[in-house]
Each structure stands twice: as structure tokens, then as C-alpha cells.
Design a protein around this motif. Structure first.
Motif, mmCIF file in Angstrom:
data_model
loop_
_atom_site.group_PDB
_atom_site.id
_atom_site.type_symbol
_atom_site.label_atom_id
_atom_site.label_comp_id
_atom_site.label_asym_id
_atom_site.label_seq_id
_atom_site.Cartn_x
_atom_site.Cartn_y
_atom_site.Cartn_z
ATOM 1 N N GLY B 177 0.426 -0.973 0.458
ATOM 2 C CA GLY B 177 -0.274 0.027 0.305
ATOM 3 C C GLY B 177 0.816 1.260 -0.335
ATOM 4 O O GLY B 177 0.427 2.224 -0.058
ATOM 5 N N GLU B 178 2.259 0.967 0.078
ATOM 6 C CA GLU B 178 2.970 2.648 0.045
ATOM 7 C C GLU B 178 3.664 2.687 -1.072
ATOM 8 O O GLU B 178 4.409 1.194 -1.594
ATOM 9 N N ASN B 179 3.857 3.589 -1.803
ATOM 10 C CA ASN B 179 5.248 3.417 -2.641
ATOM 11 C C ASN B 179 6.600 3.049 -2.352
ATOM 12 O O ASN B 179 7.252 3.809 -1.355
ATOM 13 N N GLU B 180 7.666 2.381 -3.440
ATOM 14 C CA GLU B 180 8.996 1.784 -3.296
ATOM 15 C C GLU B 180 9.236 3.515 -4.262
ATOM 16 O O GLU B 180 8.808 3.329 -5.641
ATOM 17 N N LEU B 181 10.580 3.203 -4.635
ATOM 18 C CA LEU B 181 11.252 4.048 -5.308
ATOM 19 C C LEU B 181 12.305 3.573 -6.181
ATOM 20 O O LEU B 181 13.331 1.878 -5.414
ATOM 21 N N ILE B 182 12.107 3.044 -7.478
ATOM 22 C CA ILE B 182 13.120 2.624 -8.267
ATOM 23 C C ILE B 182 13.476 3.094 -9.119
ATOM 24 O O ILE B 182 13.557 4.359 -9.897
ATOM 25 N N VAL B 183 15.027 2.954 -9.159
ATOM 26 C CA VAL B 183 15.775 3.647 -9.797
ATOM 27 C C VAL B 183 17.152 2.879 -10.455
ATOM 28 O O VAL B 183 17.456 2.262 -10.513
ATOM 29 N N GLY B 184 16.705 3.544 -12.030
ATOM 30 C CA GLY B 184 17.432 2.951 -12.773
ATOM 31 C C GLY B 184 19.238 3.816 -13.169
ATOM 32 O O GLY B 184 18.798 5.263 -13.629
ATOM 33 N N SER B 185 19.617 3.668 -13.611
ATOM 34 C CA SER B 185 21.221 4.151 -13.246
ATOM 35 C C SER B 185 22.306 3.896 -14.121
ATOM 36 O O SER B 185 22.246 2.867 -15.134
ATOM 37 N N ASP B 186 23.443 4.336 -14.865
ATOM 38 C CA ASP B 186 24.045 4.807 -15.756
ATOM 39 C C ASP B 186 24.775 3.195 -15.853
ATOM 40 O O ASP B 186 25.308 2.931 -16.929
ATOM 41 N N ASP B 187 24.672 2.635 -14.845
ATOM 42 C CA ASP B 187 26.003 0.911 -14.639
ATOM 43 C C ASP B 187 24.758 -0.131 -15.211
ATOM 44 O O ASP B 187 25.104 -1.141 -14.317
ATOM 45 N N PHE B 188 23.548 0.244 -15.522
ATOM 46 C CA PHE B 188 22.472 -0.708 -16.086
ATOM 47 C C PHE B 188 22.335 -1.348 -15.096
ATOM 48 O O PHE B 188 21.234 -2.228 -15.029
ATOM 49 N N ASP B 189 21.948 -1.097 -13.017
ATOM 50 C CA ASP B 189 20.761 -1.782 -12.701
ATOM 51 C C ASP B 189 20.139 -1.334 -12.558
ATOM 52 O O ASP B 189 20.004 -0.015 -12.856
ATOM 53 N N LEU B 190 19.223 -2.055 -11.669
ATOM 54 C CA LEU B 190 17.537 -1.099 -11.216
ATOM 55 C C LEU B 190 17.702 -1.750 -9.588
ATOM 56 O O LEU B 190 18.266 -2.407 -9.659
ATOM 57 N N ARG B 191 17.182 -0.275 -9.097
ATOM 58 C CA ARG B 191 17.515 -0.751 -7.697
ATOM 59 C C ARG B 191 16.207 -0.493 -7.103
ATOM 60 O O ARG B 191 15.635 0.654 -7.800
ATOM 61 N N VAL B 192 15.584 -0.776 -6.438
ATOM 62 C CA VAL B 192 14.211 -1.319 -5.100
ATOM 63 C C VAL B 192 14.379 -0.254 -3.765
ATOM 64 O O VAL B 192 15.399 -0.973 -3.064
ATOM 65 N N PHE B 193 14.377 0.997 -3.591
ATOM 66 C CA PHE B 193 14.772 1.510 -2.597
ATOM 67 C C PHE B 193 13.297 1.583 -1.580
ATOM 68 O O PHE B 193 12.198 2.210 -2.239
ATOM 69 N N LYS B 194 13.516 0.878 -0.368
ATOM 70 C CA LYS B 194 12.182 0.850 0.193
ATOM 71 C C LYS B 194 12.428 2.281 1.546
ATOM 72 O O LYS B 194 13.623 1.589 2.278
ATOM 73 N N GLU B 195 12.032 3.087 1.321
ATOM 74 C CA GLU B 195 12.396 3.990 2.718
ATOM 75 C C GLU B 195 14.226 4.447 2.116
ATOM 76 O O GLU B 195 15.048 5.046 0.905
ATOM 77 N N ASP B 196 15.388 4.404 3.171
ATOM 78 C CA ASP B 196 16.454 4.386 2.916
ATOM 79 C C ASP B 196 16.952 2.864 3.000
ATOM 80 O O ASP B 196 17.859 2.837 1.748
#
Lengths: 499, 722
Positions: B177-196
Motif C-alpha cells: 500500500g505504500e510506494n517504493e522507489l525504483i531507480v535506473g542508473s548508468d551502470d545498467f542496474d535497477l535498484r528498489v529502495f524502500k525508505e533508505d
């Protein structure tokens, strides 16, 4: 008497020149006496200190090469750029506009001349008249013209050689750095050096002194780096709330053309300093700039309850009453100004007009006589124009014509006078002369809608529908809500559709 | 092809990818785009004049201008977003990101919410609620860092990512029910952050340029190489690849079936919508030039939103399901028929092949073997993956060796693996005279990721024209590019400088198991004696550096390597293998730390110079303005002589201005580089830890950076505690 004590006493008595010469003698004896050095610096600064908040004015260059404003066409009522579009404000129908294209204000301030005419050419031409001299940039503005030290050569060379001074040395000593900064800023008017010193000093005190932040903001502001200035002022306000900082932050937003943000800042200031007159004045001025006269007058009234001798507030309220058809009320405010000792042509002119509209005819002419006797070259035209107006009111067209011609003779760029002359000629049935006058008025003051409307009506009457159609559109451009113009346009369009 | 429900022309060149839509007055959608002239364009169709003034035909064209308002940003707009940032206002706030600043702007009342300098730049911005934060945040992805601003301009959220952030998405990843942050970066990785805390990570084959949330935990993505696809959590559902680049991805229900489709705008002007489960195209249209962006909003005030496509030359088209419904109905049947026909064709072909084969085998068996490419039934293909230390011409690499068990030859090999080769596939086909029954393929995995290698080998008898295709898949362990050093090899005598050490309450066997799984070993590692300690050394094939992993029976693990990133990878891999939720380590990387000190000093120097340069520039700009006004003045007075003087002065000042601008520019770039390095180091230090300790490192480093406290920062990197 101890010469240092003497110098200090002279400084306190604001005898700055004597103070400076005493200090110079002392410094000749002992060039390393820092106390005397600082005192001389302060005296020199005080001599030339300008209230840079009051005297602040946007230069032509800023107005046209301005790149800080975000919204180019903001919603009505949210921008100072297009006061005519504000809703519910006064319109040209019952409050005339000044030469700079905004409604007349109760007092003339540097800021009231800061309209933004369409092109730079127009802006450059406007100050050719004696009344509105605008600086070319705000850096070169009044700060230089009022404090002219940087333009004068001092006997025996300048007091401090800025290029030789080691700013880093002084930055670490707060007692020396602050007077030195003010000296550089106000006396030498060298913003780059001042900024350099401020940067070093604020680093030396580990960013803990709000005063330096305000000064940094001032430097950035006069360099035109609004965003940097905003940051510094905000950071200073977090540490210490000070009226000056609020005002300066408000000015940043005004320069960014975000009057509502500026109002927010001033209101936050009022939470810390309730009923502060300077902040209230700033708010009233911003509302006036937004053409929201009701709010503006509300704040001016608040000012008057706090400070009953505030000339600006009284004059603005009087003006408001005059243009909302309450000349008797306006008369009371202007008389109050007279009681306070103001004695000049403008005031008598206004009194005369109020008397006339309040039907105290006996006083009218004597007021104008006073006004004429006090008038300087710049105001004579306006006074003659107003007398002409009264002559029209009482039906003496001959006198009116004479007065208007006198007005034009003393100021050849007086557009309303041309317009009125045109109307007089029209009444006499001299169409061609009338049209020439209207055209002259329109070319002198494209912001006025009356010459256009009159011209269009005239053309319509003599059957030149095409000219009438073209000109009425210009009138509507200057004043979109003018009903007679709209009706005229409508009739013209009807004619054309029939054809 | 679909018929748009409306089209209009903005008459502006628009930057690709910088298009958004916002309800700035709380109810009316306004298309917002960044133009090439460093302005932001807001198109508000509801701002038309009343019907009275719409009568004459001549006034309509000027209304186009009335609908469009421009905001001057005066810097290249690098990101644009709109959303409810202010929790109390029912209005969308426009957020404009440039390479050095972020501006949150209330369009309706012409007010700034905040203006912030961001040294790391703003490559991408999203607005929304993030789990753990009460107020909505504007998340700004810059060079190696992500900052979250609330409506007051405070930044309660800050974290570092492995490289420059290219894409961000807010998504309810774990369906809580709460959003997480998904980050795509130049090193080809996708990372998922929940809070920090990073809760998920996966690797793609290219930079993920766009991420867009779909329904539930699904997420659409687009890569820089033209791939578009859908992830469900971190499992790929489907993907397609095109030679064009996707500019914008949006989820919109174009066919009105209640399920959102994935709409993609391509750089060649194509717009297509795909079924989000299967990737099947349900809708497409073409523009004359590249798409600049997609948005959905109610643009016709009819109570439901349209899909709005905007091309770079300012053409806007709107679509909705009303025009599409009938078109699709007809298509579905046709498609089905076509599919079946295709299948029939394929089956017929196959049948014909078999027929011809049996016919020829009936004639002459021996010859047929030659011609038809029959190979012995027992033929099998053996593959081995090993490490080749290389020779002079070829550096050390991972070698894939294919051999057949009889006289058949391997004609060619197709190796398909993500991220090893440019273009994903590698084909080896030796010369005719070099054909043999074995073939070696050299692999150079550039990064330490576990890989699945799909191999297709063409096997046949010599001199045949038909070959059999063998398909097989091999798994390449994560740390394939490290070779075990023989026990006899001299270990470095002295204690290594660079190492991480930590305690885990696990048996040594488990670690050995991990090593066996994640390294490419010729023979499995075995524990020498129960209760004994473990010490293995590897050589990195890429740079020849040493890696030593040792573990005491008591649980102390020491990983020594000069490469901090590798150490981080090893720790992360080990932690996930052992299911560690939190791990604090002692890290000693004196070289990196020395760099850090250098960098911090440089940053403060550069920033000092920067202020000076800024003031200098502003001063000169003031001079230029002054001179222009004077020159203009002289022109109006027809004083040509002084006008020429002013202009020649103007030219000099202008040249100076350009010079100092260039200086400032290089200063800025240098600063950016260093800040990026610092962020990277913090990220590497964070990767050495797991769980809460990892988040702590980031947060502590941030406060240390803000107070410019080098010692505390070094201590944080070393021990993970302030």
C-alpha cells in the motif's frame, strides 16, 4: 580634548566632514591606529549612505534584458508586469494612467516609474522627458548618482586602495570587516570587492553570522544574481528575523515578478513584527502594483493608525478617495498633509481639484493660484492642464483652450492636453484639426485609450469606417473593457457585415 | 492506424522526454513541455476566450497564443514533472530541473515553492508519496545521488546510487500500500529502495532510460538500446527490441477493456500500445518526427482522460478508446486467421522437409548422409566453461569450449548472453579450412553478474550443407573472472592494506558452498579439516589484482582486495546467500580514503573559486547590459560615432564574458566529476554493509558531508559508524 574623543563626538553629531578631517590628521601621525581608521571609514560611509531599499529602482537594461522572471504571461493578478489585466482593480475609466503605463499612485517613488513598456526603444524615449529619468542599469543607478564618491577624485589619493588591500586579513576580524564592507559597498560602490570580502568573512565566522549573509544577498542582488540572493536572505532569516531582511527578500521576489511570493514574505515578517510600518508599506505598494487598490488602501489605513504622519499613506488614501468619487474625503486627507507642513505645488493642485469636485468653487481658483506660484518647471504643465479641465467643467471653452495650450507650451509631450484640445476643436466642428490633435496624443502616449476612442468616433462620424475600425482596435488594446469602444466596434462590424 | 480525437499544433520545438501534464488550477489539465529555447511551455486549452469573441474567423489564430504561456527557465531544462507536492493545496505543482537547480513553481499563482541549487544536477524527477514519509516528495535523480524535497524545500530524503541516475519510478513494489522507489542508473542496474534501504536489485543489458509504473507491482521499462518491456517485481514478463529508441512510456487503457496498455513513443515518430501481459500490439500511429512525450489527461473536459502524444516539432494528438473500439474488433479476427495461416505454412514446410529426407534415405544411405546432413544419432555436444589465462594477443578470459564426440564438425556457434557483447549475440564461424570438432569462444564479462549463456551450435559432417542445431544453456557464475591461485603459489607475505572484515555466525562449510556456487572453479573446493579455517586466493582476470577470502572457524571473515567495488559485490552476494539481514563491517581502504580527503579539499577550493567566477560573470553581464542600452541610446539619437564606440567596447566585454564563462564551465565540470566520485565512494562504502547499517552509512555520510567533516566521513567509511 583627546582628538579621538573629539572625532567620535563629531561622528555622533553627524558632522562627518569634520570627523573625517580630524581622523585624517590622526592617521597622519599614526597610520596604524585601527580605531581611527575604522572611524574614518564609518564617517565616509555615513556621508554617502543611501537608503538603498527606498531608492531602489530597476534599470532599463534589467527591464528588457531581464532573464530572471519566470512566467512570461502570468495569470491576471499574479504579476506586476501587466497591471491592467487584474480583475476588480481600478481601470483607466476612472483612474488615469501615468506616462509609464500604470495607474497614478498617491506618491511618486522610484518604483512607481518602473513600468515595462513594450520595447527598449520606447523605454529609452520615455526618459527623455525631464520627469522620468530612469537609470540604464540598476548597478549604475541612483547608488552612483546619489553617492558620487566613486566618481570624485579625492585629494591625496583614495583613502583605501582596494586593489592593494588584502581582504583575507580583514575578513577574520569582525570589528574591522563590517565597517570595511560597508565602506566598499556604499562609498566605493565596488560590488565585486565587497562580495569578495563578504564571502571570506562569512567563511571566517563559519557561516554563523546572519549579518554577512544579508550583505552577501545585497551584493548578489545588485549583481543581478537573484537566486543566489534569495538563498542568502532565506538562510539569514532562518538564523535571525530582521525587518530589513524580509524587505530585501520581498524585493528579490518583486524582481522575479512573483508579487504573491513577496506578499507572503512580508506577511511572515508581520508575524514576527506585528503592525510594522515598513512591512505594511511594502505590502500596500505591492498591492498597488498589482492594481488591487482596495487591498492597498486597506493596508495604508493600517499604516495611518500606527503612524498618523505617514505622508505616503495619507496621500495614497486621499488619491483613492478622489478617484472613487469622494472628493470631500480626499480633501480631508490632503488638508491633513497641509497641516503637517507639506507646502508644494502638487498638493495645492490636488486640493484645487478636490475643491472643484466637492463644489467649493471659491477655494478652487485660489488653490490653483498657490499651485502656480509654487510650481517648478516640471509641474507647470500638469497644473495648467488641470485648470483647463476646470474651465471645461464650468463651460468656459475659451479659457480651457488657452490653459491647454499653455500646458503644451511648457511640456510639449503632454498627451492628455492634446487630447482635450482635440475634443475642444471637435466641438467647434474643425474635424481636421481635431484629428491632428488626437493623432499627436496617441503617438505621444500609446497607453491612453481616450485619443484612440475619440479619433475613432470622429472617423466614424465623418464616414471613414476603415480608419475608425483600425483605431478602435488600438483603443481596445489599451483598455479592453471600455464599453463605448466595444459598442463602436460592434456597430462597425455590423456595418461591414451588411456591406 | 488510429484516428486521433483531436490534433493541435504548439508551434514550438520540444525537447524529447520532457513532457508532462498537470492540473495547475486543480481541475484542468495543462500539457507542459520543455522547449529548445530553454523555456517551459504550458498549454491550457481551457483558457480560451469566451464564446463572444470567437465569432470572427480572424481572431481564432491568436487564441492559440492565448492558450500557451511560456515560463523562462534560461537554462537547459533537464527534467520536468508535475504533481501534488503541497499537501494542503489541491493544485499540481510544476517542478523544473536543470543541470544545477530544481525549481518548484506554483503556476496558478506565479509563486515559487522553492528553488534549490543541486550540485549533482537533476536528470529525472518524479513526484509522489514515498513509504515512510508523510508529505509528498519531489524525488530528484542526479549524478549518483537521489534527493527528495518536500513542499518547503527541505530534503528529508537523500541516498546515493551506483552511478548517474537516469530514471525513477514510484511503485508499490511489495504491495503493502505504500510506494517504493525504483531507480535506473548508468551502470545498467535497477535498484528498489524502500525508505533508505535497498530491497531489490537487478541488472539490465543497457541503461534503463525510462521507468513507468503499471498496475500493481508491474513496471514498464525502456532501455537506451531500444528495448521496451515489463517487469513484475524484478521478474521480466516480456520485452521487445527495436532499432529505435523509446522516448516515453506510459500506461493508458487505450482499448477500453479496463486494463492499462503500455504505450510507447519512439524516436522515429511511432506510437504503439501493447498489451501489458503479452506485449502484443493493439494500437499504433505514426508522427512525422520523433515523439517528445506522452501524457494522459482530460483535455476535452469530457470526464475521462485521453492519451496525448506530443512530437518534437510541437504536434499534439489525442487518442482515446472511443475511436479505437471498432477498429480493434475487426483486427482481432483477421489477426487470428493470419496467425493460423502462418502456423499452417510452417507445418507444411516441416512436413515437406521430412518427406524429402525419407525419400533420399530410401535411395542411397551413404550419399544421403553427405547431402542431407544426417549425423550419427549418438552425436552429442559437450561444453565446458573454464578460465584461460590467455596469451599475448588475448588477455585472460573465460573460455567456452564446445566439442562433439565424433567426427562431426561445428560450423558455427551463436552465443546469446546479456551484457557481454555489444548487441547481445556473438557469432563464431571459423574458416572452412579451420573447421574441427571443437571450438573455443572467448567471453569477457565486463561486470560481475551471474549470467545465463544460451548457445546454438551448428553441427554437421564435414562438407555437408545442412546442419543440425544444438541448443543449450550454460550458467556462468557471478564471479567468473577470478581464477583460483594454486596453493603452492606464493601468497603475499605481508598483511594486505585493503580489506574488509566482519563476523558472521555461520559455519565455514556454508561459505565454501557459496564460493563453489559463485566462482568458476575447475574442481569444487572442499574443507580441509572440520573446524579448520579457510583461506583461498584468486587473481582477477581483468586487472591481475589479488583477492583473498579467509574465514576463521570463529566466524571472522576477511576479504582482501584493492577493489572496493568488488568487495562490495562479494559482501552483497555472500549476505544474500546467507540471508543476512544486517551486517556491519570494518573496511580498510587507505587509498580510497586518501582520495576522499583530496576530493573534499578540492571541492571546497572549487566552490570558493566558483563564487568568485559567478560574481565576475554577473559583473560583466551587467556591463554588457549597460553598454547595450548606451549603444541603443546612441542609435536612437543617430549618433553613429559613439554608437560604434559602444559596440566595440561591447565586443571586448563580450569576449571577456565568454572567456570567463568557459573558465566557469570547466570549473563546474571538474566540480561535478569530483562530487560524483565522492558519491560513488559513499555508495561503495554502503555496499560493503547490509541492511540497516547500509542505510546508516549513507545518512551519516551525508551529514558529515554537509558539515564538511572529513574525519567523521573517513570514520564512517571505515567502521560504518559516526
Amino acid at each position: 580634548m583627546d582628538p579621538i574623543f573629539l572625532a567620535l563626538s563629531l561622528y555622533k553629531k553627524r558632522c562627518f566632514e569634520e570627523c573625517v578631517s580630524t581622523c585624517t590628521e590622526l592617521l597622519d601621525k599614526n597610520p596604524f591606529d585601527q580605531a581611527v581608521w575604522v572611524l574614518k571609514m564609518k564617517a565616509l560611509t555615513e556621508q554617502l549612505y543611501v537608503d538603498d531599499l527606498e531608492a531602489e529602482e530597476e534599470g532599463i537594461a534589467e527591464a528588457f534584458m531581464d532573464n530572471e522572471t519566470i512566467a512570461e504571461s502570468a495569470r491576471p493578478g499574479t504579476s506586476l508586469k501587466n497591471p491592467g489585466t487584474s480583475q476588480g482593480g481600478s481601470t483607466q475609466g476612472y483612474r488615469p494612467w501615468t506616462q509609464t503605463g500604470r495607474p497614478v499612485s498617491g506618491v511618486i517613488r522610484p518604483g512607481t516609474q518602473t513600468a515595462r513598456p513594450g520595447t527598449m526603444e520606447q523605454a529609452l524615449r520615455t526618459p527623455r522627458t525631464s520627469k522620468t529619468a530612469r537609470p540604464s542599469t540598476s548597478q549604475s543607478a541612483r547608488t552612483i548618482r546619489l553617492g558620487t564618491a566613486s566618481m570624485l577624485s579625492e585629494p591625496g589619493g583614495p583613502f583605501i586602495q582596494l586593489s592593494r588591500i588584502n581582504l583575507g586579513n580583514y575578513a577574520a576580524k569582525p570589528a574591522l570587516a563590517k565597517p570595511l564592507f560597508l565602506y566598499i559597498l556604499y562609498h566605493e560602490n565596488n560590488i565585486r570587492h565587497a562580495l569578495q570580502l563578504a564571502v571570506l568573512a562569512t567563511q571566517a565566522c563559519e557561516f554563523k553570522d546572519w549579518w554577512w549573509k544579508v550583505q552577501l544577498g545585497k551584493c548578489y542582488y545588485s549583481l543581478g544574481l537573484m537566486r543566489e540572493a534569495e538563498q542568502q536572505f532565506r538562510s539569514a532569516l532562518r538564523q535571525h528575523q530582521c525587518i530589513e531582511t524580509f524587505l530585501r527578500l520581498g524585493r528579490v521576489y518583486i524582481r522575479l515578478d512573483q508579487p504573491l511570493s513577496a506578499l507572503d514574505v512580508c506577511r511572515t515578517g508581520l508575524e514576527y513584527f506585528p503592525k510594522e510600518v515598513t512591512l505594511l508599506t511594502e505590502i500596500a505598494r505591492i498591492f498597488e502594483g498589482l492594481n488591487n487598490m482596495t487591498m492597498s488602501v486597506k493596508y495604508y489605513r493600517e499604516i495611518v493608525t500606527e503612524d498618523s504622519t505617514n505622508v505616503e499613506a495619507i496621500a495614497c488614501i486621499g488619491m483613492h478617495h478622489f478617484y472613487t468619487d469622494q472628493p470631500e474625503m480626499a480633501l480631508r486627507f490632503y488638508r491633513r498633509l497641509l497641516q503637517m507642513g507639506l507646502y508644494n505645488a502638487e498638493l495645492f493642485n490636488n486640493l484645487g481639484l478636490c475643491c472643484f469636485y466637492a463644489q467649493q468653487y471659491d477655494m478652487t481658483l485660489s488653490c490653483f493660484q498657490h499651485a502656480l506660484s509654487l510650481a517648478k518647471d516640471d509641474d507647470v504643465a500638469d497644473i495648467w492642464y488641470n485648470i483647463g479641465l476646470i474651465a471645461i467643467g464650468v463651460g468656459d471653452t475659451r479659457l480651457a483652450g488657452q490653459c491647454l495650450r499653455l500646458a503644451i507650451s511648457s511640456d510639449s509631450g503632454h498627451a492628455p492636453a492634446y487630447n482635450n484640445l482635440g475634443v475642444l476643436e471637435l466641438r467647434k466642428g474643425r474635424m481636421n484639426e481635431a484629428r491632428a490633435f488626437f493623432q499627436a496624443a496617441a503617438s505621444l502616449a500609446p497607453y491612453l485609450f481616450e485619443p484612440y476612442f475619440n479619433h475613432s468616433a470622429l472617423s466614424h462620424k465623418i464616414g471613414d469606417l476603415q480608419a475608425s475600425y483600425i483605431v478602435i482596435q488600438k483603443a481596445l488594446e489599451a483598455y479592453p473593457n471600455h464599453i463605448p469602444s466595444q459598442e463602436l466596434l460592434h456597430t462597425l462590424e455590423k456595418h461591414f457585415t451588411i456591406i | 492506424m488510429a484516428v486521433p480525437v483531436f490534433t493541435l499544433q504548439l508551434n514550438c520545438k520540444i525537447l524529447p522526454g520532457r513532457v508532462t501534464i498537470g492540473k495547475y488550477d486543480g481541475s484542468h489539465s495543462c500539457l507542459t513541455a520543455a522547449t529548445t529555447a530553454d523555456k517551459v511551455l504550458i498549454h491550457s486549452p481551457h483558457r480560451r476566450l469566451g464564446p463572444a469573441s470567437q465569432i470572427t474567423g480572424a481572431t481564432t489564430w491568436s487564441q492559440v497564443n492565448k492558450e500557451i504561456s511560456l515560463l523562462s527557465v534560461n537554462r537547459n531544462v533537464s527534467a520536468l514533472a508535475a504533481g501534488r507536492l503541497h499537501p494542503e493545496l489541491e493544485q499540481d505543482i510544476l517542478i523544473v530541473g536543470t543541470q544545477s537547480s530544481v525549481l518548484a513553481y506554483n503556476v496558478e499563482s506565479n509563486k515559487d515553492l522553492f528553488y534549490k541549487e543541486v550540485a549533482d544536477g537533476a536528470n529525472v524527477i518524479v513526484v509522489g508519496n514515498l513509504s515512510g514519509y508523510e508529505n509528498p516528495l519531489a524525488l530528484v535523480g542526479g549524478n549518483c545521488s537521489i534527493q527528495g524535497f518536500d513542499y518547503k524545500g527541505n530534503d528529508p530524503y537523500w541516498t546515493v546510487s551506483g552511478d548517474n541516475v537516469r530514471s525513477l519510478a514510484l511503485l508499490d513494489y511489495d504491495l503493502d500500500g505504500e510506494n517504493e522507489l525504483i531507480v535506473g542508473s548508468d551502470d545498467f542496474d535497477l535498484r528498489v529502495f524502500k525508505e533508505d534501504v535497498m530491497v531489490g536489485e537487478t541488472s539490465e543489458t543497457e541503461v534503463a532510460t525510462i521507468l513507468a509504473p503499471l498496475r500493481g507491482s508491474k513496471m514498464a521499462y525502456a532501455l537506451a538500446n531500444g528495448t521496451v518491456g515489463v517487469y513484475n517485481k524484478l521478474h521480466r514478463v516480456w520485452r521487445v527490441k527495436s532499432k529505435n529508441r523509446a522516448v516515453s512510456v506510459l500506461s493508458y487503457d487505450i482499448d477500453g477493456d479496463g486494463v492499462e496498455e503500455l504505450v510507447t513513443g519512439w524516436s522515429n515518430g511511432k506510437v504503439d500500445a501493447r498489451n501489458s501481459r503479452t506485449g502484443e500490439v493493439v494500437f499504433k500511429d505514426n508522427f512525422n518526427c520523433s515523439i517528445a512525450g506522452l501524457a494522459d489527461g482530460d483535455y476535452r473536459l469530457e470526464g475521462r482522460s485521453q492519451l496525448i502524444c506530443c512530437s518534437v516539432d510541437g504536434e499534439v494528438r489525442g487518442y482515446d478508446s472511443s475511436r479505437l473500439g471498432t477498429l480493434i474488433e475487426g483486427n482481432v479476427h483477421q489477426d487470428a486467421v493470419r496467425d493460423l495461416l502462418q502456423k499452417k505454412q510452417a507445418l507444411l514446410m516441416e512436413l515437406r522437409n521430412y518427406e524429402s529426407n525419407t525419400r533420399s534415405s530410401g535411395n542411397a544411405v551413404g550419399q544421403a548422409n553427405m547431402n542431407a546432413g544426417m549425423i550419427p544419432a549418438k552425436t552429442s555436444l559437450q561444453t565446458t566453461v573454464s578460465i584461460n589465462m590467455g596469451n599475448k594477443s588475448k588477455g585472460p578470459h573465460v573460455e567456452l569450449c564446445l566439442t562433439t564426440n565424433n567426427e562431426t564438425i561445428i560450423r558455427a556457434v551463436l552465443v546469446f548472453a546479456e551484457g557481454i557483447f555489444a548487441g547481445e549475440t556473438h557469432v563464431v564461424h571459423p574458416h572452412d579450412d579451420e573447421l574441427s570438432s571443437s571450438l573455443r569462444v572467448a567471453l569477457f564479462p565486463p561486470r560481475d553478474v551471474p549470467l545465463d549463456i544460451h548457445i546454438k551450435a551448428l553441427v554437421g559432417l564435414p562438407r555437408t550443407e545442412q546442419f543440425h542445431v544444438f541448443e543449450l544453456t550454460r550458467h556462468l557464475p557471478r564471479f567468473a573472472m577470478y581464477t583460483l591461485m594454486s596453493a603452492t603459489a606464493p601468497l603475499s607475505q605481508d598483511q594486505p592494506h585493503n580489506f574488509v572484515s566482519f563476523f558472521i555466525s555461520e559455519r565455514v562449510q556454508r561459505v565454501i558452498l557459496w564460493i563453489n556456487q559463485n566462482f568458476l572453479l575447475s574442481s569444487e573446493l572442499e574443507q580441509e579439516a572440520s573446524g579448520g579455517s579457510l583461506s583461498v586466493s584468486f587473481t582477477a582476470l581483468r586487472d591481475g589484482s589479488l583477492l583473498n577470502i579467509s574465514m576463521h572457524p570463529a566466524g571472522r571473515v576477511v576479504i582482501s582486495t584493492p577493489n572496493m567495488t568488488l568487495a562490495g559485490d562479494l559482501v552483497q552476494s555472500l549476505a544474500s546467500f546467507l540471508n543476512l539481514s544486517n551486517l556491519q563491517v570494518i573496511a580498510e581502504f587507505p587509498d580510497e580514503l586518501a582520495h576522499l580527503g583530496e576530493w573534499l579539499e578540492k571541492v571546497s577550493n572549487l566552490q570558493e573559486v566558483r563564487i568568485q567566477l559567478g560574481a565576475d560573470l554577473a559583473h560583466r553581464a551587467g556591463l554588457v547590459r549597460n553598454l547595450i542600452v548606451r549603444a541603443e541610446d546612441a542609435r536612437l539619437l543617430p549618433d553613429l560615432k559613439s554608437m560604434r564606440d559602444w559596440h566595440s567596447q561591447l565586443k571586448e566585454v563580450n569576449d571577456d564574458l565568454i572567456n570567463s564563462y568557459n573558465i566557469r564551465c570547466s570549473n563546474h565540470n571538474e566540480l561535478l566529476d569530483i562530487l560524483k566520485q565522492i558519491n560513488l565512494t559513499i555508495q561503495k562504502a554502503a555496499r560493503l554493509r547490509v541492511g540497516q547499517s547500509k542505510a546508516d552509512v549513507v545518512n551519516l555520510s551525508r551529514s558529515a558531508l554537509q558539515s564538511n567533516n572529513l574525519h567523521s566521513l573517513m570514520k564512517i567509511v571505515r567502521t560504518g559508524e559516526a
